[in-house]
Design a protein around this motif. Structure first.
Motif, PDB file in Angstrom:
ATOM      1  N   THR A  14       0.852  -1.206   0.000  1.00  0.00           N
ATOM      2  CA  THR A  14       0.000   0.000   0.000  1.00  0.00           C
ATOM      3  C   THR A  14       0.884   1.252   0.000  1.00  0.00           C
ATOM      4  OG1 THR A  14      -0.223  -0.064   2.412  1.00  0.00           O
ATOM      5  CG2 THR A  14      -1.998  -1.084   1.134  1.00  0.00           C
ATOM      6  N   ASN A  15       2.067   1.169   0.620  1.00  0.00           N
ATOM      7  CA  ASN A  15       2.974   2.327   0.599  1.00  0.00           C
ATOM      8  C   ASN A  15       3.428   2.631  -0.823  1.00  0.00           C
ATOM      9  OD1 ASN A  15       2.946   2.656   3.411  1.00  0.00           O
ATOM     10  ND2 ASN A  15       5.122   3.161   3.437  1.00  0.00           N
ATOM     11  N   LYS A  16       3.812   1.579  -1.542  1.00  0.00           N
ATOM     12  CA  LYS A  16       4.300   1.769  -2.910  1.00  0.00           C
ATOM     13  C   LYS A  16       3.195   2.407  -3.757  1.00  0.00           C
ATOM     14  CE  LYS A  16       6.241  -0.731  -6.795  1.00  0.00           C
ATOM     15  NZ  LYS A  16       5.722  -1.809  -7.638  1.00  0.00           N
ATOM     16  N   GLN A  33       1.686  -8.291  -1.477  1.00  0.00           N
ATOM     17  CA  GLN A  33       2.625  -9.353  -1.862  1.00  0.00           C
ATOM     18  C   GLN A  33       4.065  -9.001  -1.548  1.00  0.00           C
ATOM     19  OE1 GLN A  33       0.981 -10.002  -5.831  1.00  0.00           O
ATOM     20  NE2 GLN A  33       0.439 -12.066  -5.145  1.00  0.00           N
ATOM     21  N   ARG A  34       4.340  -7.716  -1.395  1.00  0.00           N
ATOM     22  CA  ARG A  34       5.700  -7.285  -1.024  1.00  0.00           C
ATOM     23  C   ARG A  34       5.622  -6.185   0.011  1.00  0.00           C
ATOM     24  NH1 ARG A  34       9.489  -8.736  -5.247  1.00  0.00           N
ATOM     25  NH2 ARG A  34       8.289  -9.633  -6.941  1.00  0.00           N
ATOM     26  N   GLY A  35       5.028  -6.521   1.154  1.00  0.00           N
ATOM     27  CA  GLY A  35       4.888  -5.534   2.224  1.00  0.00           C
ATOM     28  C   GLY A  35       6.262  -5.055   2.686  1.00  0.00           C
ATOM     29  N   PHE A  51      -3.698  -3.453   6.211  1.00  0.00           N
ATOM     30  CA  PHE A  51      -2.616  -2.753   5.511  1.00  0.00           C
ATOM     31  C   PHE A  51      -3.177  -1.450   4.991  1.00  0.00           C
ATOM     32  CE2 PHE A  51      -2.746  -7.330   4.531  1.00  0.00           C
ATOM     33  CZ  PHE A  51      -1.739  -7.735   5.399  1.00  0.00           C
ATOM     34  N   MET A  52      -2.621  -0.339   5.418  1.00  0.00           N
ATOM     35  CA  MET A  52      -3.145   0.945   4.947  1.00  0.00           C
ATOM     36  C   MET A  52      -2.043   2.002   4.882  1.00  0.00           C
ATOM     37  SD  MET A  52      -5.415   1.876   8.341  1.00  0.00           S
ATOM     38  CE  MET A  52      -6.312   3.209   7.575  1.00  0.00           C
ATOM     39  N   SER A  53      -2.214   2.957   3.974  1.00  0.00           N
ATOM     40  CA  SER A  53      -1.233   4.030   3.837  1.00  0.00           C
ATOM     41  C   SER A  53      -1.948   5.358   3.599  1.00  0.00           C
ATOM     42  CB  SER A  53      -0.289   3.761   2.660  1.00  0.00           C
ATOM     43  OG  SER A  53       0.404   2.540   2.853  1.00  0.00           O
TER      44      SER A  53
HETATM   45  C1  BTN Z   1       7.819  -1.819  10.572  1.00  0.00           C
HETATM   46  O1  BTN Z   1       8.811  -2.403  10.105  1.00  0.00           O
HETATM   47  O2  BTN Z   1       7.583  -1.807  11.774  1.00  0.00           O
HETATM   48  C2  BTN Z   1       6.886  -1.074   9.667  1.00  0.00           C
HETATM   49  C3  BTN Z   1       5.862  -1.965   9.054  1.00  0.00           C
HETATM   50  C4  BTN Z   1       4.868  -1.225   8.205  1.00  0.00           C
HETATM   51  C5  BTN Z   1       3.965  -2.159   7.435  1.00  0.00           C
HETATM   52  C6  BTN Z   1       2.872  -1.437   6.705  1.00  0.00           C
HETATM   53  S1  BTN Z   1       1.676  -2.531   6.026  1.00  0.00           S
HETATM   54  C7  BTN Z   1       0.959  -1.214   5.128  1.00  0.00           C
HETATM   55  C8  BTN Z   1       2.099  -0.360   4.609  1.00  0.00           C
HETATM   56  N1  BTN Z   1       2.552  -0.865   3.333  1.00  0.00           N
HETATM   57  C9  BTN Z   1       3.782  -1.404   3.407  1.00  0.00           C
HETATM   58  O3  BTN Z   1       4.381  -1.949   2.462  1.00  0.00           O
HETATM   59  N2  BTN Z   1       4.263  -1.273   4.656  1.00  0.00           N
HETATM   60  C10 BTN Z   1       3.324  -0.579   5.519  1.00  0.00           C
END
Ligand code: BTN
Length: 224
Positions: A14-16, A33-35, A51-53
């Motif tokens: 969601t960040n990407k 798929q690639r958090g 999962f949210m951004s």
């Molecule tokens: C950490 O390492 O503590 C940070 C984790 C953050 C995960 C979230 S899941 C939604 C958003 N999208 C991502 O790819 N990462 C963040």
């Protein structure tokens, strides 16, 4: 701020995806798929977790407090659980990490604030930390709505009152004030008593030699 919510079934992160949107957008997904995690780590993303951004505009000098504001907003949204905040912005439940926050500055100078919550399942193996989940006691959808509300409320407080109110709330919810900690930095490890956070949000560490050190980034481990 008025938030436009866009939901995806499945995406990489969601960040990407949030990088392609304008401030005021919240991106959510059922599955990643690639958090992404902090320090280039992966974020294990199981179906049923959240999962949210959020996409924020450049907020100038308060940018540095967004991570603390988000941790406070998240802790409040999880008020039905006995969560604590681990410096700077991990959320703990029964000493295990239940939620993480990842901030990214985009090429347009926007801030993407990513939040991952282990709603139904926590990663088990090979983690740096103990982990925890909410055991499905709230649905990801309900929690998402609570987080949007809480994030908006605390963002307004940060913008109008500055960091001091956030800092107070952060300290109320903090894990381990007054306890011995080990702080792992990229090239060294420091040990001491976690005294508080400074008015700038640094971790204030009292070393065995009774000197005070101000730490801006690192992984905290509670010891002893
Ligand atoms: C950490 O390492 O503590 C940070 C984790 C953050 C995960 C979230 S899941 C939604 C958003 N999208 C991502 O790819 N990462 C963040």
């Amino acid at each position: 701020m008025k938030w436009q919510h866009i939901h995806f079934d499945c995406l990489d992160s969601t960040n990407k995806t949030a990088w392609d949107y304008e401030p005021g957008t919240v991106i959510t997904a059922n599955l990643q798929q690639r958090g992404r995690g902090r320090y280039g780590r992966a974020w294990e993303s199981y179906l049923g977790n959240l999962f949210m951004s959020f996409v924020l505009p450049d907020l100038g000098r308060i940018d540095q407090y967004i991570s603390f504001m988000t941790a406070v907003a998240l802790a409040d949204a999880l008020d039905a659980f006995d969560v604590r905040i681990k410096w700077p912005n991990d959320i703990l439940l029964n000493q295990g990490k239940v939620a993480g926050i990842l901030l990214e500055k985009t090429d347009k100078n926007y801030m993407v604030v990513g939040i991952g919550v282990n709603v139904v399942q926590a990663p088990i193996d090979g983690m740096l930390y103990q982990t925890a989940s909410l055991n499905g006691k709230i649905s990801a959808d309900r929690l998402r709505d609570k987080i949007i509300q809480s994030f908006d409320k605390w963002l307004t407080i940060l913008r109008t009152d500055g960091f001091s109110v956030i800092r107070e709330r952060w300290l109320e919810k903090a894990q381990g004030i007054g306890l011995p900690v080990q702080v792992r930095l990229p090239n060294e490890t420091k040990t001491g008593i976690f005294k508080e956070i400074s008015p700038q949000g640094e971790l204030v560490l009292e070393t065995p030699a009774k000197t005070v050190q101000y730490i801006t980034a690192g992984d905290v481990f509670f010891i002893g």
